[in-house]
Scaffold this motif. Structure first.
Motif, PDB file in Angstrom:
ATOM      1  N   PHE A 368       0.818  -1.208   0.000  1.00  0.00           N
ATOM      2  CA  PHE A 368       0.000   0.000   0.000  1.00  0.00           C
ATOM      3  C   PHE A 368       0.859   1.268   0.000  1.00  0.00           C
ATOM      4  O   PHE A 368       0.459   2.291  -0.567  1.00  0.00           O
ATOM      5  N   ARG A 369       2.009   1.205   0.641  1.00  0.00           N
ATOM      6  CA  ARG A 369       2.872   2.384   0.692  1.00  0.00           C
ATOM      7  C   ARG A 369       3.403   2.748  -0.690  1.00  0.00           C
ATOM      8  O   ARG A 369       3.613   3.929  -0.994  1.00  0.00           O
ATOM      9  N   GLU A 370       3.603   1.762  -1.548  1.00  0.00           N
ATOM     10  CA  GLU A 370       4.122   2.003  -2.889  1.00  0.00           C
ATOM     11  C   GLU A 370       3.030   2.335  -3.888  1.00  0.00           C
ATOM     12  O   GLU A 370       3.333   2.606  -5.051  1.00  0.00           O
ATOM     13  N   ASN A 371       1.770   2.311  -3.467  1.00  0.00           N
ATOM     14  CA  ASN A 371       0.649   2.654  -4.339  1.00  0.00           C
ATOM     15  C   ASN A 371       0.054   3.975  -3.876  1.00  0.00           C
ATOM     16  O   ASN A 371      -0.258   4.142  -2.689  1.00  0.00           O
ATOM     17  N   ASP A 372      -0.101   4.901  -4.825  1.00  0.00           N
ATOM     18  CA  ASP A 372      -0.428   6.279  -4.450  1.00  0.00           C
ATOM     19  C   ASP A 372      -1.749   6.412  -3.691  1.00  0.00           C
ATOM     20  O   ASP A 372      -1.763   6.948  -2.592  1.00  0.00           O
ATOM     21  N   PRO A 373      -2.894   5.923  -4.190  1.00  0.00           N
ATOM     22  CA  PRO A 373      -4.114   6.156  -3.410  1.00  0.00           C
ATOM     23  C   PRO A 373      -4.265   5.241  -2.210  1.00  0.00           C
ATOM     24  O   PRO A 373      -4.976   5.562  -1.267  1.00  0.00           O
ATOM     25  N   ALA A 374      -3.586   4.081  -2.226  1.00  0.00           N
ATOM     26  CA  ALA A 374      -3.800   3.087  -1.171  1.00  0.00           C
ATOM     27  C   ALA A 374      -3.106   3.449   0.133  1.00  0.00           C
ATOM     28  O   ALA A 374      -3.343   2.782   1.144  1.00  0.00           O
ATOM     29  N   TYR A 375      -2.253   4.457   0.150  1.00  0.00           N
ATOM     30  CA  TYR A 375      -1.569   4.808   1.395  1.00  0.00           C
ATOM     31  C   TYR A 375      -2.565   5.233   2.469  1.00  0.00           C
ATOM     32  O   TYR A 375      -2.277   5.139   3.673  1.00  0.00           O
ATOM     33  N   ILE A 376      -3.754   5.672   2.048  1.00  0.00           N
ATOM     34  CA  ILE A 376      -4.778   6.065   3.025  1.00  0.00           C
ATOM     35  C   ILE A 376      -5.194   4.869   3.873  1.00  0.00           C
ATOM     36  O   ILE A 376      -5.474   5.003   5.073  1.00  0.00           O
ATOM     37  N   LEU A 377      -5.219   3.682   3.272  1.00  0.00           N
ATOM     38  CA  LEU A 377      -5.592   2.477   4.020  1.00  0.00           C
ATOM     39  C   LEU A 377      -4.535   2.122   5.050  1.00  0.00           C
ATOM     40  O   LEU A 377      -4.858   1.520   6.083  1.00  0.00           O
ATOM     41  N   ASN A 378      -3.278   2.457   4.796  1.00  0.00           N
ATOM     42  CA  ASN A 378      -2.256   2.262   5.825  1.00  0.00           C
ATOM     43  C   ASN A 378      -2.552   3.125   7.045  1.00  0.00           C
ATOM     44  O   ASN A 378      -2.439   2.675   8.186  1.00  0.00           O
ATOM     45  N   ASP A 379      -2.930   4.376   6.812  1.00  0.00           N
ATOM     46  CA  ASP A 379      -3.232   5.270   7.925  1.00  0.00           C
ATOM     47  C   ASP A 379      -4.496   4.855   8.669  1.00  0.00           C
ATOM     48  O   ASP A 379      -4.601   5.058   9.887  1.00  0.00           O
ATOM     49  N   LEU A 380      -5.457   4.270   7.932  1.00  0.00           N
ATOM     50  CA  LEU A 380      -6.716   3.896   8.563  1.00  0.00           C
ATOM     51  C   LEU A 380      -6.653   2.532   9.259  1.00  0.00           C
ATOM     52  O   LEU A 380      -7.312   2.337  10.294  1.00  0.00           O
ATOM     53  N   PHE A 381      -5.895   1.591   8.695  1.00  0.00           N
ATOM     54  CA  PHE A 381      -5.946   0.218   9.192  1.00  0.00           C
ATOM     55  C   PHE A 381      -4.571  -0.397   9.464  1.00  0.00           C
ATOM     56  O   PHE A 381      -4.280  -0.802  10.589  1.00  0.00           O
ATOM     57  N   ILE A 382      -3.721  -0.512   8.444  1.00  0.00           N
ATOM     58  CA  ILE A 382      -2.583  -1.424   8.488  1.00  0.00           C
ATOM     59  C   ILE A 382      -1.530  -0.992   9.515  1.00  0.00           C
ATOM     60  O   ILE A 382      -0.990  -1.835  10.243  1.00  0.00           O
ATOM     61  N   THR A 383      -1.222   0.285   9.583  1.00  0.00           N
ATOM     62  CA  THR A 383      -0.228   0.732  10.558  1.00  0.00           C
ATOM     63  C   THR A 383      -0.666   0.416  11.981  1.00  0.00           C
ATOM     64  O   THR A 383       0.127  -0.083  12.806  1.00  0.00           O
ATOM     65  N   ASP A 384      -1.934   0.664  12.282  1.00  0.00           N
ATOM     66  CA  ASP A 384      -2.443   0.349  13.621  1.00  0.00           C
ATOM     67  C   ASP A 384      -2.445  -1.153  13.872  1.00  0.00           C
ATOM     68  O   ASP A 384      -2.167  -1.591  15.001  1.00  0.00           O
ATOM     69  N   TYR A 385      -2.755  -1.938  12.850  1.00  0.00           N
ATOM     70  CA  TYR A 385      -2.702  -3.389  13.011  1.00  0.00           C
ATOM     71  C   TYR A 385      -1.278  -3.852  13.309  1.00  0.00           C
ATOM     72  O   TYR A 385      -1.065  -4.749  14.134  1.00  0.00           O
ATOM     73  N   CYS A 386      -0.287  -3.266  12.634  1.00  0.00           N
ATOM     74  CA  CYS A 386       1.111  -3.680  12.846  1.00  0.00           C
ATOM     75  C   CYS A 386       1.563  -3.373  14.276  1.00  0.00           C
ATOM     76  O   CYS A 386       2.326  -4.141  14.877  1.00  0.00           O
TER      77      CYS A 386
END
Length: 608
Positions: A368-386
């Motif tokens: 997601f970090r390497e995909n331009d629009p998908a970085y929002i999902l990192n902020d909403l979900f994946i970073t907190d999950y990690c």
């Protein structure tokens, strides 16, 4: 201050901490450790850790520094020799959280080792549906619809309307309650499902069977763990099968350590959302055989309703149904076998423990970090999950994997009538095979019937050869008559004035004149298919046409045409026309002041 790169290892007696501090002054560093606290300072680097076990200062501690590589290696004796320190790979959780600036913390976190939390952990039932959201309460507060990790976010997409369509499928999630999101998602999946695509993958599944043979890294790790399960299956055995790369460790060091205050319902949604995300990730790894491409980000977020529709599930079975429906609606390969494979892989990952789950989440974070629009999902979900998974309880993941393994999913649960489609397609296939078999039998019987018809053809050929002689005589006589009739057509076409219609009434071109010849009367009718009727009437007023047919001694038919203007009298005197003969045959010469045929042809071209 800069947080340095670090990693921790252990043996039965020592805890080893490796710290990378390039370009630091080795002569100026401070080291402090006591119990579970560890502090290291070498300008401009500072590291503070909360160790998972206690260490002691008894004279056995060692420290060394490699000036070429800029690496400190510190060995600390364990307070209890042989004790296993759990979670040394969870680097983010080892970093001490930042202190609050206020004199007294507004919220105090109770120790997770309390007896009350252990009781709640045992009473946590994965199969019992939690208290559902009520539409009336949601509609009464439309601006308080939450989403993201633990449903802790709201109002995010009000600021990101331009990129909303590239990230999720639902519009205005801040205004749409959870129940309405689910109804819209089911309707979109029902409209997207294509029976022809599904049946094509069902019957022609060579490519799908090929990707199903791929074995990702967790398959071998799970086999090793299962092999040791009979001997001594302990929690300390699991981290040996999961190894983090240097890039993954670097990403863990970049995360900010924080705590999440989740109630029981929110915690339930977090675990179910984790299953949904892992299912989508396992599908992506399987179909692409571990290779990443430009569609990897799209596959993961499209197959996960948690990411794509901001869905909050209430039980495991709903998660599996949602994932199965989306697999059969959106990606390139739409096969139920891929759903089952992703389910089995997710169970393996959960059984390997939180280290395996964290490794998968880090890979998703990178995609997601390497995909331009998908970085929002990192902020909403994946970073907190990690960050959250590093502090989760291993027994909860074990209970989750056990419940997931017991949950069954069949084709009838997906609601697309897959079994009926397959049965109908198989019946059609059987009928086609029967028709092919019948056609093969009929082709085998053809040679005998052909031998019978060959005899009749031979007898008919003898009778037809007898009549050929008489027919040829008739054809020769008719040919001579046709030659006489066509002599006038060939002569006029040689003048090149305009395309004509022959004596038999056949039209020659679009701009043509019709000559009608009869034995009783000799007359010519000039017609044009493209000249307006008024022009023809004016031409008829200005000219008179007459054809006189005369027979030559040789039997050839010739024609004389008298063309005059309107002021000259109609004359039928043949002396005004001269007829010349050439070796090629008789032809017509027009002797008049104006050639009406040429005039008519040029008029037609001008009109066009």
């Amino acid at each position: 201050m800069i947080t340095p790169a670090f990693e921790l290892t252990q043996d039965p007696d020592f805890l080893t901490i490796i710290i990378k501090v390039p370009y630091a002054r080795a002569s100026e560093f401070d080291l402090y450790f006591e119990g579970e606290d560890f502090k290291f300072y070498a300008k401009p680097y500072f590291l503070r850790l909360t160790l998972p076990g206690r260490v002691v200062e008894d004279g056995r501690e060692k420290a060394s520094y490699n000036t070429d590589k800029g690496i400190f290696t510190i060995q600390l004796p364990k307070e209890i020799p042989g004790q296993y320190f759990e979670g040394l790979d969870m680097l983010t959780s080892l970093l001490a959280p930042k202190k609050s600036r206020s004199a007294k913390p507004l919220v105090e976190e109770i120790a997770a080792s309390a007896e009350v939390s252990e009781e709640e952990e045992e009473e946590f039932d994965w199969e019992i549906e939690q208290t559902p959201y009520k539409e009336s309460a949601e509609s009464a507060q439309p601006l308080q619809n939450c989403y993201g990790f633990g449903n802790l976010r709201s109002g995010v997409f009000q600021r990101l309307q331009d990129e909303l369509s590239d990230v999720i499928d639902i519009r205005d999630p801040d205004q749409i309650p959870v129940g309405e999101r689910r109804r819209k998602r089911l309707a979109a999946e029902a409209a997207k499902f294509d029976p022809d695509h599904y049946l094509a993958d069902f019957f022609e599944d060579e490519a799908i069977q090929h990707v199903l043979k791929y074995k990702p890294w967790w398959v071998d790790a799970h086999k090793k763990m299962t092999a040791l399960q009979g001997e001594s299956h302990q929690e300390e055995d699991t981290p040996k099968f999961v190894v983090f790369s240097e890039e993954e460790r670097e990403q863990l060091r970049k995360f900010t350590n924080k705590s999440y205050l989740l109630d029981k319902r929110s915690c339930h949604h977090v675990y179910l959302g984790l299953i949904d995300i892992l299912l989508a990730y396992c599908y992506e790894i399987c179909v692409n055989e571990g290779e990443k491409n430009v569609e990897s980000s799209w596959n993961i977020r499209k197959l996960s309703a948690t990411l794509c529709w901001l869905e909050s599930f209430s039980n495991i079975h709903d998660v599996l149904i949602s994932f199965g429906r989306r697999v059969l609606c959106y990606p390139l390969h739409r096969h139920f076998g891929l759903v089952t494979r992703a389910l089995n892989d997710t169970v393996m990952i959960l059984q390997l423990g939180k280290a395996a789950v964290l490794k998968c989440l880090l890979d998703i974070h990178k995609i997601f970090r390497e995909n331009d629009p998908a970085y929002i999902l990192n902020d909403l979900f994946i970073t907190d999950y990690c960050i959250w998974i590093q502090k989760s309880k291993s027994r909860k993941l074990a209970a989750l994997s056990e419940s997931l393994q017991k949950t069954t999913l069949t084709k009838s649960h997906l609601g697309f009538e897959l079994e009926e489609l397959e049965a109908a397609a198989l019946l059609v296939q059987e009928e086609e095979s029967m028709l092919r078999a019948a056609g093969t039998v009929s082709k085998q019987q053809l040679p005998s019937s052909e031998s019978e018809t060959s005899d009749s053809e031979e007898s008919s050929s003898t009778s037809s050869s007898e009549t050929e002689g008489s027919d040829s005589d008739e054809l020769e006589s008719s040919a001579s008559e046709d030659g006489k009739k066509n002599s006038l057509q060939g002569t006029l076409q040689g003048e090149g004035t305009a395309p004509l219609i022959d004596c038999n009434g056949l039209r020659q071109g679009t701009k043509s004149l019709a000559f009608e010849v009869s034995d009783e009367k000799s007359k010519v009718s000039l017609q044009s298919t493209s000249v307006p009727g008024k022009l023809i009437e004016e031409l008829e007023k200005q000219m008179h046409t007459a054809i006189r047919l005369s027979e030559q001694p040789e039997g050839l038919a010739t024609a004389s045409c008298v063309l005059q203007e309107q002021e000259e009298p109609c004359v039928s005197d043949p002396d005004r026309f001269s007829k010349e003969s050439t070796g090629k045959g008789n032809f017509l010469e027009v002797s008049s002041k104006t050639n009406p045929l040429l005039f008519l042809s040029s008029t037609n071209e001008d009109e066009n």
